[in-house]
Motif scaffolding. Structure first.
Motif: not given
Length: 350
Positions: A29, A32-33, A35-36, A38-43
């Motif tokens: 976690r 990827y926190l 690296s960013g 998955f940031s768009r998927e989170y949003a």
């Protein structure tokens, strides 16, 4: 910054670090926190959940329809169970009846509204037929509310409910299906002539029969059949350089995350959209129209460009693109050797 550090590390050290990160959910976690990736998927997932809640509270048509589709399908599954419980679905029956009655009151007479209300009304009618009176007080109260709405709008029970499907042998054989699968290839060179919308709509009818989780069908096919617009949108994707200008028609399959209230369903739009896409392709092929799936990788700049070009909201995620057209008889296609059956499947050892 993390990417720069990763590139500077020797290969052996990177492998050593990865081996330790993958063994720890916490470190994974953290990776990827920073690296960013998955940031768009989170949003997108969070925005979809927010829209789902907003639409449910506002009793908006879109939010209500998604919920009604899901709950109606759940009722159908309960009705076909063997053996069937005497009373079931009490946890969501009230929500279902309330939405049905509200949408029935707002019915604008459109074919879209009628199809959903016919289906949901027929299933609810069958449900209240199946559950005996006085078996459950809550069910009896909802039975009265549903019946009043059903009669008020002069609805009649129809055939849009569970049934024993036709088992007459099909005219299409497995050999026909194998031939169709072999014939369908990823075609990149097309005749410069329009694809009639009637052909596309017939293929979409087939795609719409594809399986979908709780029958929500959380996707839409956006069709661009002006060549200049098809080329413009197609050029946003990677891997189309040199032939995007050849597209007579382009389809962008867009998933809708707002169809789901839970994070656990975040992959469903991609799965359901892809199932529909394959059926759509086969239906195009039997009408003499070819196609090519175009991968859509998660790249920030291209995501932003596509969102602007299609006016997408944050929870509307592109599943894939697909070029469509009549194949150029002189154009070649890749051989693309496929895995053997033995490579693709395994049976549980006895």
């Amino acid at each position: 910054m993390l990417g720069l550090v990763r590139r500077m590390l020797p290969r052996g050290l990177k492998l050593w670090a990865f081996e330790r990160v993958v063994r720890s959910p916490v470190l994974s976690r953290c990776y990827y926190l920073f690296s960013g990736a998955f940031s768009r998927e989170y949003a997108a997932v969070l925005y979809g959940r927010l829209q789902h809640v907003r639409e449910a509270e506002a009793k908006s048509d879109d939010g209500a329809r998604y919920t009604l589709r899901r709950n109606t399908h759940r009722l159908e599954k309960g009705l076909i169970m063997r053996p069937r419980r005497e009373v079931f679905a009490t946890g969501y029956l009230g929500e279902t009846v309330n939405i049905f009655c509200a949408l029935a009151d707002q019915d604008d007479g459109s074919a879209t509204a009628k199809a959903l209300l016919d289906w949901s009304g027929d299933v609810l009618y069958r449900y209240f037929e199946a559950v005996p009176e006085n078996a459950d007080g809550k069910v009896d109260r909802l039975r009265v509310k549903f019946t009043e709405s059903f009669e008020k709008h002069a609805r009649q029970p129809g055939q849009c409910a569970p049934f024993v499907r036709d088992q007459t042998p099909l005219r299409v054989t497995i050999d026909d299906m194998i031939e169709l699968a072999r014939r369908r290839r990823s075609v990149r060179w097309y005749l410069q002539q329009p694809v009639p919308r009637e052909i596309i709509d017939k293929a979409m009818l087939v795609g719409g029969y594809s399986p979908s989780a709780c029958n929500r069908q959380p996707f839409e096919f956006r069709v661009f059949d002006r060549p200049e617009r098809a080329a413009e949108i197609g050029a946003i994707a990677m891997g189309t350089a040199g032939f995007a200008q050849n597209f007579p028609c382009l389809v962008v399959i867009v998933g809708q995350l707002r169809a789901f209230p839970f994070d656990r369903d975040r992959h469903v739009p991609y799965i359901d959209g892809s199932l529909a896409a394959m059926a759509f392709q086969f239906a195009l092929e039997v009408q003499g129209v070819s196609s090519c799936c175009i991968n859509w990788p998660d790249i920030p700049e291209r995501e932003a460009a596509m969102a602007k070009a299609l006016d997408l909201e944050p929870d509307q995620r592109v599943v894939m693109l697909m070029s469509v057209g009549f194949p150029d008889p002189e154009g070649s296609v890749p051989y693309s050797q496929k895995k053997t059956v033995d490579e693709l499947r395994s049976y549980d050892p006895s």
